[in-house]
Design a protein around this motif. Structure first.
Motif, PDB file in Angstrom:
ATOM      1  N   PHE A  15     -14.506  80.321 108.737  1.00 11.78           N
ATOM      2  CA  PHE A  15     -14.100  81.695 109.050  1.00 11.78           C
ATOM      3  C   PHE A  15     -14.568  82.662 107.963  1.00 11.78           C
ATOM      4  N   ILE A  16     -13.784  82.815 106.896  1.00  7.41           N
ATOM      5  CA  ILE A  16     -14.064  83.876 105.924  1.00  7.41           C
ATOM      6  C   ILE A  16     -15.375  83.643 105.195  1.00  7.41           C
ATOM      7  N   GLY A  17     -15.608  82.410 104.728  1.00  8.72           N
ATOM      8  CA  GLY A  17     -16.874  82.123 104.048  1.00  8.72           C
ATOM      9  C   GLY A  17     -18.067  82.393 104.936  1.00  8.72           C
ATOM     10  N   LYS A  18     -17.937  82.049 106.211  1.00  9.25           N
ATOM     11  CA  LYS A  18     -19.037  82.273 107.157  1.00  9.25           C
ATOM     12  C   LYS A  18     -19.257  83.768 107.398  1.00  9.25           C
ATOM     13  N   VAL A  19     -18.186  84.521 107.579  1.00  9.00           N
ATOM     14  CA  VAL A  19     -18.318  85.969 107.786  1.00  9.00           C
ATOM     15  C   VAL A  19     -19.049  86.604 106.605  1.00  9.00           C
ATOM     16  N   LEU A  20     -18.649  86.219 105.401  1.00  7.78           N
ATOM     17  CA  LEU A  20     -19.276  86.793 104.209  1.00  7.78           C
ATOM     18  C   LEU A  20     -20.751  86.397 104.119  1.00  7.78           C
ATOM     19  N   ALA A  21     -21.043  85.107 104.289  1.00  8.63           N
ATOM     20  CA  ALA A  21     -22.426  84.641 104.192  1.00  8.63           C
ATOM     21  C   ALA A  21     -23.303  85.274 105.269  1.00  8.63           C
ATOM     22  N   GLU A 177     -13.637  78.596 117.129  1.00 10.94           N
ATOM     23  CA  GLU A 177     -13.763  79.317 118.390  1.00 10.94           C
ATOM     24  C   GLU A 177     -14.633  80.560 118.193  1.00 10.94           C
ATOM     25  N   THR A 178     -15.124  81.111 119.302  1.00 11.24           N
ATOM     26  CA  THR A 178     -15.959  82.317 119.234  1.00 11.24           C
ATOM     27  C   THR A 178     -15.179  83.494 118.665  1.00 11.24           C
ATOM     28  N   PHE A 179     -13.947  83.666 119.120  1.00 14.00           N
ATOM     29  CA  PHE A 179     -13.130  84.814 118.718  1.00 14.00           C
ATOM     30  C   PHE A 179     -12.803  84.762 117.232  1.00 14.00           C
ATOM     31  N   SER A 180     -12.907  85.889 116.560  1.00 15.03           N
ATOM     32  CA  SER A 180     -12.388  86.005 115.197  1.00 15.03           C
ATOM     33  C   SER A 180     -12.000  87.453 114.940  1.00 15.03           C
ATOM     34  N   GLU A 181     -10.983  87.630 114.108  1.00 12.81           N
ATOM     35  CA  GLU A 181     -10.522  88.974 113.765  1.00 12.81           C
ATOM     36  C   GLU A 181     -10.055  88.964 112.320  1.00 12.81           C
ATOM     37  N   TRP A 182     -10.637  89.836 111.515  1.00 13.05           N
ATOM     38  CA  TRP A 182     -10.279  89.984 110.102  1.00 13.05           C
ATOM     39  C   TRP A 182     -10.104  91.478 109.855  1.00 13.05           C
ATOM     40  N   ILE A 183      -8.859  91.891 109.686  1.00  7.66           N
ATOM     41  CA  ILE A 183      -8.530  93.306 109.527  1.00  7.66           C
ATOM     42  C   ILE A 183      -7.910  93.505 108.157  1.00  7.66           C
ATOM     43  N   VAL A 184      -8.386  94.510 107.420  1.00  6.84           N
ATOM     44  CA  VAL A 184      -7.928  94.736 106.049  1.00  6.84           C
ATOM     45  C   VAL A 184      -7.346  96.135 105.902  1.00  6.84           C
ATOM     46  N   ASP A 185      -6.477  96.287 104.910  1.00  6.64           N
ATOM     47  CA  ASP A 185      -5.806  97.561 104.654  1.00  6.64           C
ATOM     48  C   ASP A 185      -6.723  98.455 103.815  1.00  6.64           C
ATOM     49  N   GLU A 186      -7.292  99.447 104.446  1.00  9.77           N
ATOM     50  CA  GLU A 186      -8.284 100.293 103.767  1.00  9.77           C
ATOM     51  C   GLU A 186      -7.676 101.131 102.655  1.00  9.77           C
ATOM     52  N   THR A 187      -6.363 101.284 102.638  1.00  9.87           N
ATOM     53  CA  THR A 187      -5.713 102.121 101.622  1.00  9.87           C
ATOM     54  C   THR A 187      -5.560 101.405 100.283  1.00  9.87           C
ATOM     55  N   GLN A 188      -5.852 100.114 100.233  1.00  6.87           N
ATOM     56  CA  GLN A 188      -5.592  99.345  99.013  1.00  6.87           C
ATOM     57  C   GLN A 188      -6.844  99.005  98.211  1.00  6.87           C
ATOM     58  N   PHE A 189      -8.010  99.385  98.682  1.00  5.14           N
ATOM     59  CA  PHE A 189      -9.256  99.079  97.959  1.00  5.14           C
ATOM     60  C   PHE A 189      -9.387  99.936  96.708  1.00  5.14           C
ATOM     61  N   LYS A 190     -10.038  99.382  95.713  1.00  2.44           N
ATOM     62  CA  LYS A 190     -10.480 100.137  94.546  1.00  2.44           C
ATOM     63  C   LYS A 190     -11.987 100.321  94.668  1.00  2.44           C
ATOM     64  N   GLY A 191     -12.468 101.525  94.411  1.00  2.00           N
ATOM     65  CA  GLY A 191     -13.894 101.808  94.562  1.00  2.00           C
ATOM     66  C   GLY A 191     -14.270 101.875  96.032  1.00  2.00           C
ATOM     67  N   PRO A 194     -16.393  97.700 100.833  1.00  4.91           N
ATOM     68  CA  PRO A 194     -17.648  97.038 101.206  1.00  4.91           C
ATOM     69  C   PRO A 194     -17.836  97.036 102.718  1.00  4.91           C
ATOM     70  N   SER A 195     -19.068  97.207 103.135  1.00  4.46           N
ATOM     71  CA  SER A 195     -19.398  97.171 104.558  1.00  4.46           C
ATOM     72  C   SER A 195     -19.787  95.743 104.923  1.00  4.46           C
ATOM     73  N   ILE A 196     -18.885  95.045 105.585  1.00  3.97           N
ATOM     74  CA  ILE A 196     -19.088  93.637 105.940  1.00  3.97           C
ATOM     75  C   ILE A 196     -18.856  93.486 107.435  1.00  3.97           C
ATOM     76  N   GLU A 197     -19.903  93.135 108.162  1.00  8.68           N
ATOM     77  CA  GLU A 197     -19.749  92.927 109.599  1.00  8.68           C
ATOM     78  C   GLU A 197     -18.772  91.784 109.843  1.00  8.68           C
ATOM     79  N   GLY A 198     -17.773  92.052 110.672  1.00  5.19           N
ATOM     80  CA  GLY A 198     -16.745  91.052 110.922  1.00  5.19           C
ATOM     81  C   GLY A 198     -15.451  91.329 110.176  1.00  5.19           C
TER      82      GLY A 198
END
Length: 386
Positions: A15-21, A177-191, A194-198
């Motif tokens: 999941f996460i490692g694959k999305v990043l790679a 599975e084909t389906f994946s969802e990774w949602i992050v809180d945009e208010t907590q980033f510093k700087g 990052p634009s990461i598809e997925g």
């Protein structure tokens, strides 16, 4: 862009490692499993079998691996751009000291670039919890700097990654599975974010955390517990039973009514989300054992987890809840000799009865009227199945 990802297990790789790679991020996995780390660092690639209406193989590259207890990991953290985790809620506290060491190493190297840390766990506000643990180990002299430069970003994650097939020739290969969802809180980033598809961003993360908890997690666990009562071994077998499917769908509609009232979700879109999840449970390419899904019933009966929290929402808004009640009653029957929580639950139930068991493990008070409904439903299930 470089990332350190804690946890090279199936979820980390699939999941996460694959999305990043896949997004051209150079990923370094950190894990304590030496054979796994050695093979990942040697191959620097692995295959992911993606299954939905069909099945295909995707190759993951741009990866490396280090041992979680090594100096090499601290060196990687000193100059990385992102830290993610998929270790399980119980392990988060154990990696907090290592993350604190990595943050201190960055500051000692005068690396003041923002670093964002995202715990991708099946846990509400898991990164916020991780931050509290990290700050216990971080030298007090660095606290202010860390508040300014280190973002602790909460997330909601959703992808079914079943255990690997023991007969698989390559232990690095994983099925998802084909389906994946990774949602992050945009208010907590510093700087910059990052634009990461997925990886999707939102300013209202709790709406999506509860949407997943009340729908996927609630439906999954009720399918498992009703399926166990009916003698099924897999989630797919259970959801293909028309009676169980109807009850699971109704339970998710009742929990969904809470979400619609609380967050203003569109009712038709939410029904489509429910239908999609039920079809995911029935995926013929995924073998998801009821024993795996149903484990740790005490945790899953907690007041903030997938059974009680939506039920409490129905009580808050005076909504129907009979199928959620049935899911809770079914959980009390879960018996697995290999699961310490199941053994504890069954032992306490036999000694003290249904009401006392519910009060102890769910947080419900002894005067809560819903206790009567759950007990009556439990007795009806007992008569039907036992």
């Amino acid at each position: 862009m470089k990332a350190v990802h804690f946890g090279a297990g199936n979820i980390g790789r699939g999941f996460i490692g694959k999305v990043l790679a896949d997004a051209d991020v150079n990923v370094t996995f950190a894990d304590v499993n030496k054979p796994l780390v050695d093979q990942l660092s040697h191959q620097q690639s692995y295959n992911v079998k993606v299954v939905g209406s069909d099945s295909h193989i995707e190759k993951v590259t741009r990866i490396n691996a280090v041992n979680s207890n090594s100096a090499a990991l601290i060196e990687q953290m000193t100059y990385t751009d992102l830290v993610t985790t998929a270790v399980g809620p119980a392990i988060l506290d154990k990696i907090a000291q290592t993350i604190a060491q990595g943050i201190e190493a960055r500051f000692k190297a005068d690396n003041l670039k923002p670093l964002n840390i995202i715990a991708c766990e099946n846990m509400v506000r898991g990164t916020t919890h991780l931050k509290q643990e990290v700050f216990k180990y971080l030298a007090a002299s660095y606290h202010d700097l860390a508040e300014d430069k280190i973002g602790f970003v909460d997330s909601a994650v959703d992808r079914i990654v079943p255990p690997a097939d023991a007969a698989n020739d390559d232990p690095l290969d994983v099925t998802v599975e084909t389906f994946s969802e990774w949602i992050v809180d945009e208010t907590q980033f510093k700087g910059d974010i990052p634009s990461i598809e997925g990886m999707e961003t939102t300013a209202n993360l709790m709406a999506f955390v509860e949407r997943k908890l009340f729908t996927l997690n609630t439906g999954h666990i009720i399918t498992a517990y009703l399926g166990a009562l009916a003698g099924y071994k897999t989630v797919r077998e259970a959801i293909e039973d028309p009676d169980i499917r109807q009850q699971v769908k109704a339970a998710m509609q009742q929990s969904g009514a809470v979400l619609i009232r609380r967050y203003g979700f569109d009712s038709q879109l939410h029904q489509s989300y429910i239908d999609k999840i039920i079809e995911r449970f029935a995926n013929p390419f995924l073998v998801d054992d009821i024993e795996r899904v149903g484990r740790q019933p005490i945790r899953k009966l907690g007041a903030n987890d997938r059974l009680l929290k939506p039920l409490l929402g129905t009580l808050e808004y005076n909504l129907d809840n009979q199928y959620l009640v049935k899911g809770i009653a079914a959980a009390l029957f879960y018996d697995n000799p290999a699961d310490p929580q199941a053994l504890e639950l069954q032992d306490y139930l036999k000694q003290h009865g249904v009401r006392a068991c519910l009060i102890k493990y769910t947080g419900l008070g002894e005067n809560d009227a819903i206790l009567d409904n759950i007990e009556t439903t439990y007795l009806a299930l007992q008569k039907q199945y036992v």
